[in-house]
Design a protein around this motif. Structure first.
Motif, short mmCIF file in Angstrom:
data_model
loop_
_atom_site.label_atom_id
_atom_site.label_comp_id
_atom_site.label_asym_id
_atom_site.label_seq_id
_atom_site.Cartn_x
_atom_site.Cartn_y
_atom_site.Cartn_z
N ARG A 139 7.33 15.85 -9.57
CA ARG A 139 8.07 17.02 -9.10
C ARG A 139 9.03 17.46 -10.20
O ARG A 139 9.87 16.70 -10.64
N ILE A 140 8.86 18.68 -10.65
CA ILE A 140 9.70 19.27 -11.71
C ILE A 140 9.76 18.32 -12.91
O ILE A 140 10.83 17.87 -13.33
N ASN A 141 8.60 17.97 -13.41
CA ASN A 141 8.48 17.17 -14.63
C ASN A 141 9.03 15.75 -14.50
O ASN A 141 9.26 15.08 -15.50
N GLU A 142 9.26 15.30 -13.29
CA GLU A 142 9.75 13.93 -13.09
C GLU A 142 8.78 13.17 -12.19
O GLU A 142 8.42 13.63 -11.11
N GLU A 143 8.37 12.00 -12.66
CA GLU A 143 7.47 11.17 -11.86
C GLU A 143 8.28 10.48 -10.76
O GLU A 143 9.30 9.85 -11.03
N MET A 144 7.80 10.59 -9.54
CA MET A 144 8.50 10.01 -8.39
C MET A 144 7.75 8.79 -7.88
O MET A 144 6.55 8.87 -7.57
N TYR A 145 8.44 7.67 -7.79
CA TYR A 145 7.85 6.44 -7.26
C TYR A 145 8.97 5.50 -6.85
O TYR A 145 10.14 5.72 -7.18
N VAL A 146 8.63 4.46 -6.12
CA VAL A 146 9.61 3.47 -5.68
C VAL A 146 9.94 2.57 -6.87
O VAL A 146 9.05 1.98 -7.48
N GLU A 147 11.23 2.45 -7.19
CA GLU A 147 11.62 1.72 -8.40
C GLU A 147 11.84 0.23 -8.17
O GLU A 147 11.73 -0.56 -9.12
N ILE A 148 12.17 -0.18 -6.96
CA ILE A 148 12.60 -1.55 -6.72
C ILE A 148 11.89 -2.14 -5.50
O ILE A 148 11.72 -1.47 -4.48
N ALA A 149 11.49 -3.40 -5.61
CA ALA A 149 11.05 -4.20 -4.46
C ALA A 149 12.10 -5.27 -4.24
O ALA A 149 12.36 -6.10 -5.12
N ALA A 150 12.75 -5.25 -3.07
CA ALA A 150 13.80 -6.23 -2.76
C ALA A 150 13.18 -7.39 -1.98
O ALA A 150 12.42 -7.17 -1.03
N LYS A 183 0.83 -1.21 0.00
CA LYS A 183 0.00 0.00 0.00
C LYS A 183 0.87 1.26 0.00
O LYS A 183 0.59 2.22 -0.73
N ASN A 184 1.92 1.25 0.81
CA ASN A 184 2.81 2.42 0.87
C ASN A 184 3.53 2.65 -0.45
O ASN A 184 3.66 3.79 -0.91
N VAL A 223 3.01 6.19 -2.99
CA VAL A 223 4.06 7.16 -3.31
C VAL A 223 4.17 7.27 -4.83
O VAL A 223 4.86 6.49 -5.48
N ASN A 224 3.48 8.21 -5.38
CA ASN A 224 3.48 8.41 -6.84
C ASN A 224 3.04 9.84 -7.12
O ASN A 224 1.86 10.16 -7.02
N TYR A 225 3.99 10.70 -7.43
CA TYR A 225 3.68 12.11 -7.67
C TYR A 225 4.71 12.69 -8.63
O TYR A 225 5.71 12.03 -8.96
N GLY A 242 13.55 -0.19 4.82
CA GLY A 242 12.59 -1.14 5.36
C GLY A 242 11.19 -0.90 4.83
O GLY A 242 10.43 -1.85 4.58
N ASP A 243 10.83 0.35 4.65
CA ASP A 243 9.53 0.74 4.12
C ASP A 243 9.64 2.19 3.66
O ASP A 243 10.65 2.85 3.91
N ILE A 244 8.61 2.68 2.99
CA ILE A 244 8.64 4.07 2.54
C ILE A 244 7.22 4.61 2.51
O ILE A 244 6.26 3.88 2.22
N ASP A 245 7.07 5.86 2.90
CA ASP A 245 5.80 6.57 2.77
C ASP A 245 6.14 8.00 2.37
O ASP A 245 7.30 8.32 2.10
N TYR A 246 5.13 8.87 2.34
CA TYR A 246 5.38 10.23 1.86
C TYR A 246 6.38 10.98 2.73
O TYR A 246 7.16 11.79 2.24
N SER A 247 6.35 10.71 4.04
CA SER A 247 7.26 11.45 4.93
C SER A 247 8.72 11.11 4.65
O SER A 247 9.61 11.91 4.94
N LEU A 248 8.99 9.94 4.08
CA LEU A 248 10.34 9.58 3.66
C LEU A 248 10.58 9.94 2.19
O LEU A 248 11.66 10.42 1.83
#
Length: 452
Positions: free
Chosen positions: A121-132, A112-113, A117-119, A297-303
Motif C-alpha cells: 500500500r503506497i509503496n510500503e509492504e505490509m505484513y506482520v512484523e513480530i511473533a510473540a 497461515k493468517n 497478510v502480505n500486500y 491474539g491473531d490477525i487476518d485481512y479484516s484486521l
C-alpha cells in the motif's frame, strides 16, 4: 537536558575553520542547538565533547532497535505528543501472540493468517512484523519447539520471547538469536539475570512491573546496571489502565524530560479483549496513543487492512504528501490494445482510481506523471499537471512502444487540458473521462464496448 547555543559553543574547538559548512563556530553551535545540523560535521570536536552533546541533544525518548538484516526495526525516538506539532518518527509494530499450550491446529491457523497478510500500500509492504511467544507450560523443549516451528514457517517475523524463567529464556534466545529477538520478562525478581542475557546477545529487553511506580523504580535499577535498550510494560491488562499507562509514560518522558520513562511501550491487546473487533478497536487506539508494539491474539485481512492503513496515515510526515512513484502501471491483464488513463501521483488519488479500474474488470494502463504529490485540481492549479508534464511522462516511460492505441483518458475535472495535451502529443486523441472516480467503472465498460 538540552544545551543552548552558547553552551555548545564552549564545547567546540573554536577554530572557525568553516569545514562544517558554517562561517564560524558560533554559527554552527546556534544551528546545532536548533537541531538544524549534526555534531559529527565538526571534524575537530573532542570525543568527550561529542559524548556530552549526544546525551544533551538526544530525544527524550530513546530509539531502540530489534530484529536483524532486512527485518530490523526501530522503536521510540519520539519528540512530540501530537503529530501536528512536528511528526511521529518510528511507527508501531504489530505482533501475533502464540502460547506453548496452544493446540497444533490453533498454531497452524495463526501461521497461515500471518503468511496471508502480505500486500503493498503506497509503496510500503505490509505484513506482520513480530511473533510473540508466551511460555505457559514452563517446559523448555515445548517452548523452543514452538518458536522453531513458527519462525521456520514465517520467515519475516521477529520473535518476541515472553518468559520469566531465565533458563527457558536463554534457551529460547539461542534458538532464534540470528533474528535479533525481543527478550521480554524482566521483573523485580529476575532483572539482573535478564539484563545479563540481554547484554550478552545485545537484545531489546522488555521490562514489566505491577504499576507505573514500580516500573519506574525497576527501570532505574536496570539503568544502574548500564543497560538502556528497554521496552516498557506497566502491567495493566484492561483498556482503561493500559491507556492511562501509555499516556502518562509518554508525557513523563516528553513533557517532564524524565529519561527513566524515555523508552517505547508495549500493549497486550490480546489480553484486553477476546472479541476480534474489540481487539481492532483497542489496537486502533494504541496506534494513536502511544504503543510501540501492539500484540494481538491473531490477525487476518479484516484486521490488517484498517490497522496498517491507520498506521501508515499517522506515521508519515504531514509536511510531505504521500506520493506514488511515477511510471506506467498495469491493471489486470492489460495489453497493447488496452485503454490508457492518466492521473496524478498523490497516493490517495491513485489508489482510489486503480481500485475503480480493478472493479471494472477492464484491463487498463494508468500513467502517473510528476504532479508534485498533489490532488488533481491542486496539481493543475499549481501548474504541475499539464500537457507538458503528461507528454514528458509518455516519452520518459516509453508508452508509445507499450501501447498501440493513441487515446489517453484524462480526469473530467481537468477537461481544459484536452487541447494542451493534444498539442504536446501529436497523433494522440484525448478522451475526457469522469469527474468522479466512483463512476469510472461504468465509463470504462462503456468505453471498452465502444472500442470493440
Amino acid at each position: 537536558m538540552a544545551l543552548n547555543g552558547m553552551q555548545i559553543y564552549k564545547l567546540l574547538p573554536r577554530k572557525n575553520c568553516k569545514e562544517c559548512g558554517f562561517p564560524t563556530c558560533l554559527a554552527f553551535a546556534m544551528k546545532l542547538a536548533q537541531g538544524g545540523t549534526e555534531a559529527e560535521k565538526c571534524p575537530y570536536m573532542s570525543d568527550e565533547a561529542k559524548s556530552q552533546l549526544a546525551e544533551a541533544t538526544a530525544p527524550p525518548m530513546k530509539t531502540v532497535k530489534f530484529g536483524a538484516n532486512d527485518f530490523e526495526y526501530s522503536l521510540g525516538g519520539e519528540t512530540v505528543l501530537f503529530r501536528h506539532e512536528k511528526t511521529f518518527v518510528n511507527r508501531p509494530r504489530f505482533a501475533v501472540m502464540f502460547s506453548d499450550t496452544m493446540s497444533s491446529e490453533e498454531v497452524d491457523k495463526k501461521i497461515k493468517n500471518i503468511n496471508s497478510v502480505n500486500y503493498t500500500r503506497i509503496n510500503e509492504e505490509m505484513y506482520v512484523e513480530i511473533a510473540a511467544f508466551r511460555c505457559e507450560s514452563q517446559d523448555k523443549d515445548t517452548f523452543t519447539s514452538l518458536i522453531k516451528k513458527v519462525t521456520d514457517s514465517c520467515p519475516k517475523v521477529v520473535p518476541m520471547i515472553i518468559a520469566e524463567n531465565t533458563e527457558i529464556a536463554a534457551a529460547a534466545v539461542n534458538e532464534c538469536a540470528d533474528r535479533g529477538p525481543i527478550l521480554f520478562g524482566a521483573n523485580e525478581e529476575n532483572y539482573e539475570a535478564m539484563v545479563s542475557l540481554a547484554k550478552d546477545k545485545n537484545l531489546l529487553l522488555g521490562v514489566t512491573a505491577a504499576g507505573k511506580e514500580k516500573l519506574y523504580d525497576l527501570v532505574e535499577q536496570i539503568q544502574k546496571l548500564g543497560y538502556k535498550e528497554l521496552l516498557l510494560d506497566a502491567g495493566s491488562r484492561n483498556l482503561k489502565g493500559a491507556f492511562d499507562d501509555m499516556v502518562n509514560i509518554r508525557r513523563t518522558a516528553l513533557l517532564s524530560g524524565d529519561r527513566t520513562f524515555g523508552y517505547p511501550t508495549v500493549a497486550f491487546v490480546c489480553d484486553m479483549a477476546q472479541d476480534k473487533m474489540m481487539q481492532l478497536a483497542c489496537s486502533s487506539l494504541f496506534v494513536e496513543k502511544y504503543a510501540s508494539i501492539i500484540v494481538l491474539g491473531d490477525i487476518d485481512y479484516s484486521l490488517a487492512l484498517p490497522l496498517f492503513a491507520l498506521r501508515q496515515n499517522i506515521f508519515t510526515d504531514p509536511q510531505r504528501p504521500m506520493r506514488i512513484e511515477q511510471g506506467i502501471y498495469k491493471i489486470g491483464s492489460a495489453d497493447e490494445q488496452s485503454p490508457l488513463l492518466v492521473t496524478v501521483d498523490f497516493a490517495l488519488t491513485y489508489f482510489i482510481v486503480s481500485g475503480e479500474v480493478e472493479r471494472s474488470k477492464v484491463p487498463s494502463w494508468i500513467l502517473i506523471p510528476d504532479a508534485g504529490g498533489y490532488s488533481v485540481l491542486t496539481a493543475w492549479a499549481a501548474g504541475k499537471f499539464n500537457g507538458k508534464s503528461i507528454a514528458k511522462a509518455v516519452k520518459e516511460f516509453d508508452v508509445e512502444n507499450k501501447i498501440k492505441t493513441r487515446e489517453l483518458i484524462i480526469p473530467g475535472k481537468v477537461a481544459v487540458l484536452k487541447a494542451d495535451i493534444e498539442d504536446e502529443l501529436p497523433g494522440w486523441k484525448v478522451i475526457v473521462g469522469t469527474e468522479d472516480a466512483a463512476t469510472l467503472t461504468n465509463f470504462l465498460k462503456n468505453y471498452e464496448q465502444a472500442v470493440s
